[in-house]
Design a protein around this motif. Structure first.
Motif, PDB file in Angstrom:
ATOM      1  N   GLY A  53       0.786  -1.228   0.000  1.00 54.84           N
ATOM      2  CA  GLY A  53       0.000   0.000   0.000  1.00 54.84           C
ATOM      3  C   GLY A  53       0.820   1.280   0.000  1.00 54.84           C
ATOM      4  N   SER A  54       1.659   1.445   1.007  1.00 57.17           N
ATOM      5  CA  SER A  54       2.412   2.704   1.111  1.00 57.17           C
ATOM      6  C   SER A  54       3.433   2.852  -0.007  1.00 57.17           C
ATOM      7  CB  SER A  54       3.110   2.785   2.476  1.00 57.17           C
ATOM      8  OG  SER A  54       2.155   2.941   3.501  1.00 57.17           O
ATOM      9  N   VAL A  55       4.014   1.740  -0.452  1.00 60.04           N
ATOM     10  CA  VAL A  55       4.972   1.819  -1.553  1.00 60.04           C
ATOM     11  C   VAL A  55       4.266   2.218  -2.851  1.00 60.04           C
ATOM     12  CG1 VAL A  55       6.602   0.522  -2.968  1.00 60.04           C
ATOM     13  CG2 VAL A  55       6.547   0.167  -0.505  1.00 60.04           C
ATOM     14  N   SER A 173      15.639  -0.899  -5.412  1.00 57.78           N
ATOM     15  CA  SER A 173      15.283  -0.207  -4.169  1.00 57.78           C
ATOM     16  C   SER A 173      14.077  -0.800  -3.465  1.00 57.78           C
ATOM     17  CB  SER A 173      15.043   1.276  -4.457  1.00 57.78           C
ATOM     18  OG  SER A 173      14.040   1.429  -5.439  1.00 57.78           O
ATOM     19  N   LEU A 174      13.251  -1.559  -4.174  1.00 59.02           N
ATOM     20  CA  LEU A 174      12.124  -2.250  -3.562  1.00 59.02           C
ATOM     21  C   LEU A 174      12.325  -3.753  -3.679  1.00 59.02           C
ATOM     22  CD1 LEU A 174       9.316  -2.627  -2.359  1.00 59.02           C
ATOM     23  CD2 LEU A 174       8.361  -2.285  -4.651  1.00 59.02           C
ATOM     24  N   GLY A 175      12.483  -4.417  -2.589  1.00 54.92           N
ATOM     25  CA  GLY A 175      12.615  -5.873  -2.589  1.00 54.92           C
ATOM     26  C   GLY A 175      14.039  -6.318  -2.382  1.00 54.92           C
ATOM     27  N   LYS A 176      14.893  -6.118  -3.404  1.00 55.40           N
ATOM     28  CA  LYS A 176      16.271  -6.587  -3.301  1.00 55.40           C
ATOM     29  C   LYS A 176      17.014  -5.835  -2.208  1.00 55.40           C
ATOM     30  CE  LYS A 176      17.626  -9.232  -5.618  1.00 55.40           C
ATOM     31  NZ  LYS A 176      18.088  -9.040  -6.996  1.00 55.40           N
ATOM     32  N   ALA A 177      16.834  -4.521  -2.135  1.00 55.45           N
ATOM     33  CA  ALA A 177      17.545  -3.728  -1.125  1.00 55.45           C
ATOM     34  C   ALA A 177      17.175  -4.182   0.286  1.00 55.45           C
ATOM     35  CB  ALA A 177      17.227  -2.244  -1.303  1.00 55.45           C
ATOM     36  N   GLN A 178      15.903  -4.428   0.537  1.00 53.51           N
ATOM     37  CA  GLN A 178      15.475  -4.849   1.874  1.00 53.51           C
ATOM     38  C   GLN A 178      15.974  -6.269   2.177  1.00 53.51           C
ATOM     39  OE1 GLN A 178      13.238  -3.318  -0.381  1.00 53.51           O
ATOM     40  NE2 GLN A 178      13.752  -1.391   0.658  1.00 53.51           N
ATOM     41  N   ARG A 179      16.014  -7.110   1.168  1.00 51.66           N
ATOM     42  CA  ARG A 179      16.556  -8.463   1.370  1.00 51.66           C
ATOM     43  C   ARG A 179      18.026  -8.395   1.738  1.00 51.66           C
ATOM     44  NH1 ARG A 179      16.405 -13.276  -3.192  1.00 51.66           N
ATOM     45  NH2 ARG A 179      16.965 -15.035  -1.810  1.00 51.66           N
ATOM     46  N   LEU A 180      18.766  -7.497   1.061  1.00 51.75           N
ATOM     47  CA  LEU A 180      20.189  -7.336   1.370  1.00 51.75           C
ATOM     48  C   LEU A 180      20.377  -6.788   2.780  1.00 51.75           C
ATOM     49  CD1 LEU A 180      21.376  -5.824  -2.032  1.00 51.75           C
ATOM     50  CD2 LEU A 180      21.910  -8.114  -1.155  1.00 51.75           C
ATOM     51  N   LEU A 181      19.605  -5.778   3.128  1.00 44.74           N
ATOM     52  CA  LEU A 181      19.740  -5.155   4.453  1.00 44.74           C
ATOM     53  C   LEU A 181      19.447  -6.163   5.563  1.00 44.74           C
ATOM     54  CD1 LEU A 181      18.007  -1.750   3.669  1.00 44.74           C
ATOM     55  CD2 LEU A 181      20.422  -2.074   4.277  1.00 44.74           C
ATOM     56  N   GLU A 198      15.953   4.354   1.157  1.00 46.79           N
ATOM     57  CA  GLU A 198      15.436   4.755   2.463  1.00 46.79           C
ATOM     58  C   GLU A 198      13.966   5.169   2.377  1.00 46.79           C
ATOM     59  OE1 GLU A 198      17.351   4.161   4.969  1.00 46.79           O
ATOM     60  OE2 GLU A 198      15.791   4.693   6.403  1.00 46.79           O
ATOM     61  N   ASN A 199      13.568   5.835   1.287  1.00 42.72           N
ATOM     62  CA  ASN A 199      12.152   6.189   1.125  1.00 42.72           C
ATOM     63  C   ASN A 199      11.271   4.941   1.083  1.00 42.72           C
ATOM     64  OD1 ASN A 199      12.710   8.905   1.098  1.00 42.72           O
ATOM     65  ND2 ASN A 199      12.775   9.047  -1.142  1.00 42.72           N
ATOM     66  N   THR A 200      11.773   3.906   0.413  1.00 45.10           N
ATOM     67  CA  THR A 200      11.029   2.642   0.364  1.00 45.10           C
ATOM     68  C   THR A 200      10.980   2.004   1.745  1.00 45.10           C
ATOM     69  OG1 THR A 200      11.761   2.337  -1.917  1.00 45.10           O
ATOM     70  CG2 THR A 200      10.886   0.410  -0.782  1.00 45.10           C
ATOM     71  N   ASN A 201      12.095   2.043   2.454  1.00 41.38           N
ATOM     72  CA  ASN A 201      12.112   1.495   3.820  1.00 41.38           C
ATOM     73  C   ASN A 201      11.061   2.183   4.690  1.00 41.38           C
ATOM     74  OD1 ASN A 201      14.239  -0.122   3.076  1.00 41.38           O
ATOM     75  ND2 ASN A 201      15.808   1.070   4.163  1.00 41.38           N
ATOM     76  N   LEU A 202      10.997   3.496   4.606  1.00 46.94           N
ATOM     77  CA  LEU A 202      10.032   4.253   5.408  1.00 46.94           C
ATOM     78  C   LEU A 202       8.602   3.846   5.071  1.00 46.94           C
ATOM     79  CD1 LEU A 202      11.668   7.814   5.277  1.00 46.94           C
ATOM     80  CD2 LEU A 202      11.484   6.319   7.282  1.00 46.94           C
ATOM     81  N   ALA A 203       8.327   3.660   3.778  1.00 48.96           N
ATOM     82  CA  ALA A 203       6.980   3.260   3.366  1.00 48.96           C
ATOM     83  C   ALA A 203       6.633   1.872   3.899  1.00 48.96           C
ATOM     84  CB  ALA A 203       6.879   3.287   1.843  1.00 48.96           C
ATOM     85  N   LEU A 204       7.583   0.962   3.831  1.00 51.35           N
ATOM     86  CA  LEU A 204       7.329  -0.404   4.320  1.00 51.35           C
ATOM     87  C   LEU A 204       7.137  -0.409   5.832  1.00 51.35           C
ATOM     88  CD1 LEU A 204       9.922  -2.290   2.111  1.00 51.35           C
ATOM     89  CD2 LEU A 204       7.432  -2.440   1.943  1.00 51.35           C
ATOM     90  N   ARG A 205       7.950   0.377   6.539  1.00 50.31           N
ATOM     91  CA  ARG A 205       7.780   0.453   7.997  1.00 50.31           C
ATOM     92  C   ARG A 205       6.403   1.029   8.342  1.00 50.31           C
ATOM     93  NH1 ARG A 205      13.834   2.511   8.124  1.00 50.31           N
ATOM     94  NH2 ARG A 205      14.911   0.636   8.883  1.00 50.31           N
ATOM     95  N   ALA A 206       5.924   1.976   7.533  1.00 55.78           N
ATOM     96  CA  ALA A 206       4.604   2.568   7.779  1.00 55.78           C
ATOM     97  C   ALA A 206       3.496   1.540   7.636  1.00 55.78           C
ATOM     98  CB  ALA A 206       4.371   3.721   6.798  1.00 55.78           C
ATOM     99  N   ASP A 207       3.720   0.515   6.810  1.00 59.36           N
ATOM    100  CA  ASP A 207       2.723  -0.550   6.630  1.00 59.36           C
ATOM    101  C   ASP A 207       2.908  -1.682   7.633  1.00 59.36           C
ATOM    102  OD1 ASP A 207       1.129   0.476   4.654  1.00 59.36           O
ATOM    103  OD2 ASP A 207       2.399  -0.251   3.027  1.00 59.36           O
ATOM    104  N   GLY A 208       3.860  -1.527   8.571  1.00 58.61           N
ATOM    105  CA  GLY A 208       4.026  -2.526   9.616  1.00 58.61           C
ATOM    106  C   GLY A 208       5.123  -3.537   9.380  1.00 58.61           C
ATOM    107  N   PHE A 209       5.934  -3.311   8.326  1.00 61.95           N
ATOM    108  CA  PHE A 209       7.040  -4.247   8.089  1.00 61.95           C
ATOM    109  C   PHE A 209       8.182  -3.914   9.048  1.00 61.95           C
ATOM    110  CE2 PHE A 209      10.894  -5.682   5.853  1.00 61.95           C
ATOM    111  CZ  PHE A 209      10.551  -7.011   5.667  1.00 61.95           C
ATOM    112  N   GLY A 210       8.488  -4.827   9.980  1.00 60.82           N
ATOM    113  CA  GLY A 210       9.413  -4.500  11.051  1.00 60.82           C
ATOM    114  C   GLY A 210      10.709  -5.273  11.069  1.00 60.82           C
ATOM    115  N   LYS A 211      11.105  -5.868   9.945  1.00 58.35           N
ATOM    116  CA  LYS A 211      12.284  -6.735   9.937  1.00 58.35           C
ATOM    117  C   LYS A 211      13.578  -6.012   9.550  1.00 58.35           C
ATOM    118  CE  LYS A 211       9.721 -10.966   8.917  1.00 58.35           C
ATOM    119  NZ  LYS A 211       9.561 -12.113   8.002  1.00 58.35           N
TER     120      LYS A 211
END
Length: 343
Positions: A53-55, A173-181, A198-211
């Motif tokens: 959603g947020s992304v 920036s969406l998907g691969k970056a978070q998998r790497l991090l 980082e903008n994508t990270n913020l959007a995912l955190r806003a949707d409750g992704f906490g990993k």
């Protein structure tokens, strides 16, 4: 009349009057995931998984009309049942199950069957008709275990850190970056991110992704004395920009399934290539198709002709469907996505 038709605007369901991942403007779009070749601007209404959603709003605009649902939640349109099921591709990615009068179609979108700590694992869905991607639909593509690839990445970063270099690691920036991090060893050093990541990270955190681990965005005010020995995660489009000069001395690595072959590694002109893909390899594609029990297979973006021919030789009723999806080619050649150019 087939339940899903292949039209000039995309995959269309006539009785439900909706499209799936359309590439032209339509009234109602069911979206498998938020990558740019599947989620496009201009639809009157979108339906997607809630972790997209947020992304989607970040990339398509905050004012889009969007309904989000959970995996397995059923939406009815004109008697057609629509539900989303895990695709294992990226965070929030989904297969679309469409049922009408006892007939079931499943549209895979992009998917992978291997492990990924950031996604819900791929779920085979029983159906009569299965539309599959074929990005890596050749026998040469067989992925090494994920833990082995991350061990290689961590060794590369550790060596660079010991020699005072920055490790610039490129991934979508969406998907691969978070998998790497999520997969790297954060004890080696500090982790910085490009603005698009980082903008994508913020959007995912806003949707409750906490990993996600703690990350620091590179800005004009960043203290450059803190860069040596660090890991910087950025989209592939950053590689040739002046933005990277601030990290000297540095080495460049890229994470993509295409890095499993020497030619693509050489063409990308990077120091290291890590064959980490968010798409199914040859074995994963075959296992996924077998798991559906489908009678009819429709093969889209990738090695379509070769893969469909192989499936027919194995006894499936397979055919090629031309679409405008790009798979991992879009992911390593990105740069047109809104916000990617910002540091």
């Amino acid at each position: 009349m087939p339940l899903i038709e292949f039209r000039s605007k995309g995959l269309y369901c006539p009785p439900g009057d909706f499209y799936i991942d359309p590439w032209r403007k339509v009234d109602y779009a069911v979206v498998t995931h938020a990558h740019a070749d599947h989620a496009r601007w201009g639809m009157k209404h979108y339906l997607a998984h809630h972790l997209s959603g947020s992304v989607l709003r970040l990339r398509l605009g905050q004012d889009i009309s969007l309904q989000t649902v959970e995996y397995g939640e059923v939406i009815a349109r004109n008697g057609v049942k629509i539900s989303l099921h895990p695709a294992g591709h990226i965070i929030g990615s989904a297969q679309v199950r469409v049922e009408y009068r006892g007939e079931v179609w499943v549209i895979s979108g992009d998917y992978k069957t291997g492990p990924d700590d950031t996604t819900t694992p791929f779920e085979p869905i029983s159906c009569h008709h299965f539309i599959t991607e074929s990005t890596f639909g050749l026998p040469v593509y067989r992925w090494a275990p994920q833990n082995q690839i991350f061990e290689d990445i961590n060794r590369w970063w550790q060596q660079n850190a010991e020699e005072g270099r920055v490790s610039l690691l490129l991934g979508y920036s969406l998907g691969k970056a978070q998998r790497l991090l999520t997969g790297v060893n954060a004890d080696i050093g500090r982790i910085f991110t490009h603005g698009a990541v980082e903008n994508t990270n913020l959007a995912l955190r806003a949707d409750g992704f906490g990993k996600l681990p703690q990350t620091e965005q590179i800005t004009r005010d960043s203290d450059k004395s803190q860069f040596p020995g660090s890991l910087v995660v950025a989209p592939p489009s950053a590689a040739g920009s002046s933005w990277v000069k601030q990290f000297r001395p540095f080495e460049v690595g890229i994470a993509s399934g295409w890095m499993s072959l020497r030619g693509p590694r050489r063409r990308r002109n990077v120091d290291r290539g890590f064959a980490l893909s968010d798409h199914a390899d040859w074995i994963g594609l075959l296992e996924a198709i077998e798991g559906t029990g489908a009678e009819h297979i429709y093969v889209t973006h990738g090695y379509t002709d070769v893969f469909a021919q192989y499936l027919n030789e194995k006894g499936y009723n397979a055919s090629v469907v031309r679409t405008e999806y790009e798979g991992e080619l879009a992911e390593i050649g990105e740069g047109t996505v809104k916000g990617e150019e910002s540091a």
